[in-house]
Design a protein around this motif. Sequence first.
Motif, PDB file in Angstrom:
ATOM      1  N   GLU A   5       0.824  -1.209   0.000  1.00 24.16           N
ATOM      2  CA  GLU A   5       0.000   0.000   0.000  1.00 24.16           C
ATOM      3  C   GLU A   5       0.868   1.273   0.000  1.00 24.16           C
ATOM      4  O   GLU A   5       0.572   2.261  -0.698  1.00 24.16           O
ATOM      5  N   LEU A   6       1.946   1.207   0.788  1.00 29.42           N
ATOM      6  CA  LEU A   6       2.839   2.362   0.849  1.00 29.42           C
ATOM      7  C   LEU A   6       3.511   2.600  -0.511  1.00 29.42           C
ATOM      8  O   LEU A   6       3.649   3.755  -0.960  1.00 29.42           O
ATOM      9  N   HIS A   7       3.883   1.515  -1.198  1.00 29.62           N
ATOM     10  CA  HIS A   7       4.508   1.650  -2.521  1.00 29.62           C
ATOM     11  C   HIS A   7       3.526   2.238  -3.530  1.00 29.62           C
ATOM     12  O   HIS A   7       3.886   3.109  -4.341  1.00 29.62           O
ATOM     13  N   ARG A   8       2.281   1.751  -3.460  1.00 29.22           N
ATOM     14  CA  ARG A   8       1.267   2.268  -4.388  1.00 29.22           C
ATOM     15  C   ARG A   8       1.010   3.761  -4.130  1.00 29.22           C
ATOM     16  O   ARG A   8       0.916   4.565  -5.070  1.00 29.22           O
ATOM     17  N   GLU A  35       3.899   5.853  -5.466  1.00 27.12           N
ATOM     18  CA  GLU A  35       3.835   6.044  -6.914  1.00 27.12           C
ATOM     19  C   GLU A  35       2.768   7.068  -7.292  1.00 27.12           C
ATOM     20  O   GLU A  35       2.990   7.922  -8.166  1.00 27.12           O
ATOM     21  N   GLN A  36       1.606   6.953  -6.595  1.00 21.49           N
ATOM     22  CA  GLN A  36       0.532   7.913  -6.881  1.00 21.49           C
ATOM     23  C   GLN A  36       0.969   9.339  -6.514  1.00 21.49           C
ATOM     24  O   GLN A  36       0.733  10.294  -7.263  1.00 21.49           O
ATOM     25  N   GLU A  75       1.485  12.644  -8.942  1.00 20.33           N
ATOM     26  CA  GLU A  75       0.836  13.934  -8.710  1.00 20.33           C
ATOM     27  C   GLU A  75       1.854  15.062  -8.588  1.00 20.33           C
ATOM     28  O   GLU A  75       1.641  16.170  -9.096  1.00 20.33           O
ATOM     29  N   VAL A  76       2.990  14.764  -7.901  1.00 24.44           N
ATOM     30  CA  VAL A  76       4.035  15.785  -7.763  1.00 24.44           C
ATOM     31  C   VAL A  76       4.600  16.173  -9.123  1.00 24.44           C
ATOM     32  O   VAL A  76       4.814  17.362  -9.427  1.00 24.44           O
ATOM     33  N   LEU A  77       4.871  15.176  -9.965  1.00 26.51           N
ATOM     34  CA  LEU A  77       5.397  15.463 -11.306  1.00 26.51           C
ATOM     35  C   LEU A  77       4.397  16.285 -12.119  1.00 26.51           C
ATOM     36  O   LEU A  77       4.774  17.233 -12.824  1.00 26.51           O
ATOM     37  N   GLN A  78       3.102  15.931 -11.992  1.00 28.89           N
ATOM     38  CA  GLN A  78       2.083  16.669 -12.747  1.00 28.89           C
ATOM     39  C   GLN A  78       1.983  18.115 -12.256  1.00 28.89           C
ATOM     40  O   GLN A  78       1.939  19.057 -13.057  1.00 28.89           O
TER      41      GLN A  78
END
Length: 583
Positions: free
Chosen positions: A310-313, A316-317, A321-324
């Motif tokens: 869950e922490l890995h998912r 990634e999410q 969002e940070v990149l966007q």
Amino acid sequence: MTTRLHPLSHFSASPQAGWLAPLLLFIALTAMTEFFWREHRLRTLSESRHETLRIAEAIHEVIESEINVAVYLNKTVESYLIWSKGNFQRSDLEPVLADLFSGSPYFRNIAIAPNNRIAYAYPAAGNEMILGMSYPDLPGQWPAIEHVIASGRPKLVGPLALIQGGEALILRTPLTVNNQYWGMVSTVIDTGQLFELISRLAQHPLSDLALRGSDGRGASGDVFLGKAELFAADHVAVDVKIPGGNWQLAIAVPNHAHEHGDTPLRILGWLASLALALMLSWLLMLFRHAHRQVARQKSMLAALHHADRELHRYSEQLESEVLQRTAELQQSNDDLRQAKEAAEAANLAKSNFIANVSHEIRTPLHAVIGLTHVLQRKSPRPDQQECLGNILSSAQHLLRLLNDVLDLSRVEADKLSIVRETFATAELTKQLHAIFDAPAEQKKLDFAVDLAELPEMLIGDQPRLQQLLINLVGNAIKFTEWGSIRVHGSQVGASDSELTARFEISDTGIGLSQEQIGRVFNAFEQADNSTTRKFAGTGLGLTISRHLAMLMGGDCGVESMPEEGSTFWFTVRLGKPAPASES
């Protein structure tokens, strides 16, 4: 049955895991902090350089504008000498020169040298020792003068030491009469006064700029103002066109102030990186402790495995969002920067266009006014005298319109400055009577000025205060056909060192409606905007008057009724001179 181990079990069991992962995280976050700090510093430096370039262009325009005034003066004298075929009369020249010199405090003198020998100098006081001087007898200057004669074009030389004392620039104009070289017209410009005027108009200290290119030699000439270090590659430099050559202007780009301001943010980024690395190290220590209990707590191992996925998912999410958001922020910054650059370029182009057009029109206009004065003193016939009067009145009206447009462009560019100097209140009264007694008498108006309630001496910008009064009194006379004009000054607030003065200009003219009062102070607005309006003008006088009053700490307004006259008023803050000490 095979035991399923957590994917991080080998990593957590490794002895290097306690320091390698936090170290890599700390290095990565610190690198990101340094990258964003560097990008911010470069962007700030670029904006600072762009702002410095804008200031340099403004100072460049001021220098060329003020040098052109000397060119206009030489052209006026040249036009007169060509018209008179070299037979000049002092009585013709001196009224025109006195008028032209009065608006330019940095002019030292103007000399006329038929056959290269000085026969006339204005003003005479302080220049007696140069009369009769022959240019070929000046070994230090004669080669340059010969070059100007051979080229047949004006040239600005210097700065150089004067025989009368001091340092100055000299604008030399060779004169040809009947297709033959007749002599030389030279205007001497005091460098100290000129550079002080440039600094005041451009609102920039002389210590932050430098000029080089003595005798118009550009980058190869000597530095004659400021420090030579300002011409280094990391500073802004622009060329300034002068008659017969060019100068080079350099201004230092400030690049340190923002670094000190960003240092706390930079340190905060480092501390945040260290905190995250220490947090990761602490988490890994807990994870290793949990791994030693995996044999006895298989249920806890499954739960931890699920939590890790869950922490890995979520990571990634979050990263997506940070990149966007980062991409959106970068695009927004790029759009804002492009819009800012486009707006600044448009504003600079508008200011340059207004300044250039105004100065280009004033060049022939000064010659028209000067030559009209000369012709009026030649005892023309009555019909010619009337025509010359119409020419002079129209030229002076056009000059006032140009000055209004130029003042408005300076207001919009925030280049209008206020100086503080001591002046006599009686001078305001004297100047108003000198300017408006004749127009008022011509229209049979009763004109009176009462400033008795104000102190005898005040501290403020007398020329700007006089401009305010002239604008409002001139409007009152223009819109009043009968009755009287009254100028009254009073105090509405005072302290030991300052006072607030209120000036009221009352007339018995056509008056204004409430709708007209609401828009009369807008730029290019008049009470009557129809195509058949009776009274001409740009509609800028009241706009400029309100800006001037606000610059001097006050305001401007009007009280009026249609067909019952108007009372225009303005307030300004003025200083009081310190009382003289008693012996």
